[in-house]
Design a protein around this motif. Structure first.
Motif, PDB file in Angstrom:
ATOM      1  N   THR A 282      11.263 -13.771 -13.124  1.00 11.23           N
ATOM      2  CA  THR A 282      11.829 -13.430 -14.433  1.00 11.23           C
ATOM      3  C   THR A 282      12.873 -12.343 -14.315  1.00 11.23           C
ATOM      4  OG1 THR A 282       9.676 -13.962 -15.424  1.00 11.23           O
ATOM      5  CG2 THR A 282      11.234 -12.731 -16.781  1.00 11.23           C
ATOM      6  N   LEU A 283      12.563 -11.299 -13.548  1.00 12.92           N
ATOM      7  CA  LEU A 283      13.513 -10.198 -13.389  1.00 12.92           C
ATOM      8  C   LEU A 283      14.792 -10.682 -12.709  1.00 12.92           C
ATOM      9  CD1 LEU A 283      14.064  -7.188 -13.721  1.00 12.92           C
ATOM     10  CD2 LEU A 283      12.941  -6.802 -11.518  1.00 12.92           C
ATOM     11  N   ALA A 284      14.655 -11.446 -11.638  1.00  9.11           N
ATOM     12  CA  ALA A 284      15.832 -11.956 -10.932  1.00  9.11           C
ATOM     13  C   ALA A 284      16.644 -12.887 -11.828  1.00  9.11           C
ATOM     14  CB  ALA A 284      15.402 -12.691  -9.660  1.00  9.11           C
ATOM     15  N   HIS A 285      15.958 -13.669 -12.641  1.00  7.67           N
ATOM     16  CA  HIS A 285      16.673 -14.595 -13.521  1.00  7.67           C
ATOM     17  C   HIS A 285      17.520 -13.839 -14.536  1.00  7.67           C
ATOM     18  CE1 HIS A 285      17.385 -18.299 -15.793  1.00  7.67           C
ATOM     19  NE2 HIS A 285      17.239 -17.544 -16.859  1.00  7.67           N
ATOM     20  N   PHE A 286      16.959 -12.806 -15.144  1.00  8.19           N
ATOM     21  CA  PHE A 286      17.718 -12.059 -16.148  1.00  8.19           C
ATOM     22  C   PHE A 286      18.905 -11.337 -15.521  1.00  8.19           C
ATOM     23  CE2 PHE A 286      14.461 -13.001 -19.122  1.00  8.19           C
ATOM     24  CZ  PHE A 286      14.955 -12.678 -20.374  1.00  8.19           C
ATOM     25  N   VAL A 287      18.709 -10.754 -14.341  1.00 15.61           N
ATOM     26  CA  VAL A 287      19.813 -10.067 -13.681  1.00 15.61           C
ATOM     27  C   VAL A 287      20.922 -11.049 -13.333  1.00 15.61           C
ATOM     28  CG1 VAL A 287      20.479  -8.768 -11.631  1.00 15.61           C
ATOM     29  CG2 VAL A 287      18.348  -8.212 -12.809  1.00 15.61           C
ATOM     30  N   SER A 288      20.544 -12.187 -12.762  1.00 16.29           N
ATOM     31  CA  SER A 288      21.553 -13.173 -12.378  1.00 16.29           C
ATOM     32  C   SER A 288      22.230 -13.774 -13.598  1.00 16.29           C
ATOM     33  CB  SER A 288      20.918 -14.282 -11.544  1.00 16.29           C
ATOM     34  OG  SER A 288      20.020 -15.053 -12.323  1.00 16.29           O
ATOM     35  N   ALA A 289      21.464 -14.010 -14.662  1.00 17.91           N
ATOM     36  CA  ALA A 289      22.053 -14.586 -15.872  1.00 17.91           C
ATOM     37  C   ALA A 289      23.061 -13.624 -16.495  1.00 17.91           C
ATOM     38  CB  ALA A 289      20.954 -14.935 -16.878  1.00 17.91           C
ATOM     39  N   ALA A 290      22.749 -12.327 -16.447  1.00 22.23           N
ATOM     40  CA  ALA A 290      23.700 -11.344 -16.982  1.00 22.23           C
ATOM     41  C   ALA A 290      25.004 -11.370 -16.186  1.00 22.23           C
ATOM     42  CB  ALA A 290      23.077  -9.950 -16.942  1.00 22.23           C
ATOM     43  N   LEU A 291      24.890 -11.461 -14.853  1.00 16.15           N
ATOM     44  CA  LEU A 291      26.095 -11.526 -14.023  1.00 16.15           C
ATOM     45  C   LEU A 291      26.867 -12.820 -14.258  1.00 16.15           C
ATOM     46  CD1 LEU A 291      24.667 -10.148 -10.652  1.00 16.15           C
ATOM     47  CD2 LEU A 291      26.112  -8.948 -12.305  1.00 16.15           C
ATOM     48  N   VAL A 292      26.132 -13.915 -14.397  1.00 14.81           N
ATOM     49  CA  VAL A 292      26.781 -15.207 -14.626  1.00 14.81           C
ATOM     50  C   VAL A 292      27.532 -15.209 -15.955  1.00 14.81           C
ATOM     51  CG1 VAL A 292      26.298 -17.624 -15.189  1.00 14.81           C
ATOM     52  CG2 VAL A 292      25.300 -16.592 -13.153  1.00 14.81           C
ATOM     53  N   ILE A 293      26.897 -14.677 -16.992  1.00 17.43           N
ATOM     54  CA  ILE A 293      27.558 -14.623 -18.302  1.00 17.43           C
ATOM     55  C   ILE A 293      28.801 -13.744 -18.222  1.00 17.43           C
ATOM     56  CG2 ILE A 293      27.299 -13.815 -20.681  1.00 17.43           C
ATOM     57  CD1 ILE A 293      24.350 -14.641 -20.497  1.00 17.43           C
ATOM     58  N   GLY A 294      28.691 -12.607 -17.524  1.00 22.32           N
ATOM     59  CA  GLY A 294      29.850 -11.737 -17.376  1.00 22.32           C
ATOM     60  C   GLY A 294      30.981 -12.409 -16.623  1.00 22.32           C
TER      61      GLY A 294
END
Length: 404
Positions: A282-294
């Motif tokens: 979950t933590l890795a997903h949120f971090v990666s999703a934030a970078l992907v959205i950016g």
């Protein structure tokens, strides 16, 4: 495929909805946790994606060193997603037996624990259909995004050919990866193209399976809490017109309440057990999703009037937000359904009971108010978190637009 689309309707057998989307996705990749032996295709897909991640990250950093920012962002965006998918593969293997036990215990609690009231069956059926439909959306969005990436070089080549059939056409790969030159020329280029395109689908189906497993778990935990709510209403319903209960009625009511508390504690323990196994994911997903959205927003702002590029990054952003929504909505369902159990218990005619039974009801209320969460370090997945992410993304877009 047609039999799978039937699950999006409401008239299918209840058990057929149970983990339908994550089971389909993970079984294709070989990572469905049930079974003693690990399928060979699981190792093959892990090796394929590992090669894709290494070559894609290398290409992204080369673009950064050469100050090709747009190409670097375009490369690192899917590379980050694939890298997190590789981590998910490792963790799905690490907790393979634990997730199998979670699946079997959840199945037993839903179908074999005596939830026979029509209202309880309706709750489970409604939530199962909801889980299948919502899990199908991120998988579809991701599949569309990956297909857009894979078709983009072919469409560009086709458009250029239609404009001038005599010109030399540029043949690019779907994703920017560092490959030996011999593999990027005839006769190996079609095989290289297919390999690179397939790495994208490995990412999509692993995301759909891993994230879908999380959401299905949350939805069914919510179903169990809602079933306990209905059972609490049902045991008090015969006494709504009473002014006082007899000692025998109080004793029978206490026995039923204790049964509810025992099942509630079982749900709490299962939720805590599962959350610990999914904390890193979950933590890795949120971090990666934030970078992907950016990255996607930056790319979307730099493509200008390039309609094909804009479609690509819009699809990528929608897919990333859909995956975030799955986690946030699942966390909200778990917490709110537990708190709602305390409201249901408090609204029942508990004043008819003797002091001993009132204490049992009070324990039920207090335990329900301390709702289980899917929290990970630094944040808790919820719809409030999702709204904050959308608000921050909108602020970034507005700020970037102001500098153009």
């Amino acid at each position: 495929m047609w039999s799978f689309h039937r699950l999006l309707r409401r008239d299918q057998p209840l058990r057929s909805y149970f983990f339908a989307v994550p089971r389909l996705s993970l079984d294709i990749m070989g990572y469905w946790p049930m079974g003693d032996d690990l399928p060979v295709r699981a190792i093959v897909h892990f090796v394929i994606l590992s090669i894709g991640v290494v070559t894609e990250l290398h290409a992204g950093f080369v673009f950064l060193q050469n100050a090709k920012i747009t190409l670097a962002l375009e490369t690192l965006c899917p590379a980050g997603t694939s890298a997190v998918t590789l981590l998910k593969m490792l963790l799905m293997l690490r907790y393979r037996r634990d997730l199998a036990n979670v699946w079997m215990q959840l199945q037993r609690m839903l179908f074999d624990a005596g939830l026979n009231r029509p209202e309880q069956k309706a709750i489970i059926h409604e939530n199962s259909v909801l889980a299948a439909r919502i899990n199908f959306w991120p998988l579809s969005a991701g599949f569309f995004t990956c297909t857009t990436y894979n078709l983009k070089p072919l469409l560009i080549a086709l458009i250029l050919y239609l404009q001038d059939p005599d010109q030399e056409l540029p043949w690019n790969t779907p994703f920017n990866m560092t490959m030996p030159k011999v593999l990027l020329a005839a006769p190996f280029f079609p095989l290289t193209y297919a390999f690179i395109a397939y790495t994208g689908y490995v990412t999509i189906f692993m995301f759909g399976g891993c994230d879908g497993f999380y959401f299905e778990f949350c939805v069914h935990i919510s179903s169990l809490f809602q079933s306990l709510q209905e059972e609490t209403r049902a045991i008090f319903r015969p006494f709504e017109e009473y002014l006082m209960l007899t000692p025998a009625q109080c004793a029978r009511l206490e026995l039923q309440l204790r049964g509810i508390i025992i099942r509630q504690n079982s749900v709490f323990e299962l939720t805590s057990f599962f959350r610990k196994r999914y904390t890193v994911i979950t933590l890795a997903h949120f971090v990666s999703a934030a970078l992907v959205i950016g990255f996607s927003i930056c790319n979307l702002l730099t493509v200008g009037n390039n309609s094909l590029g804009a479609l690509l990054y819009v699809a990528y952003t929608v897919a990333a937000l859909s995956q975030l929504l799955v986690y946030c909505y699942g966390g909200t369902l778990v917490a709110e359904s537990s708190v709602e159990l305390s409201r249901v218990a408090a609204s029942c005619p508990w004043s008819l009971c003797a002091p001993r039974q009132r204490r049992v009801i009070l324990l039920l209320i207090l335990r329900s108010q301390r709702a289980p969460t899917m929290a990970v370090p630094f944040f808790s997945p919820s719809l409030n978190t999702f709204a904050s992410i959308l608000q921050t993304s909108g602020s970034i877009i507005a700020l970037a637009k102001s500098f153009q």
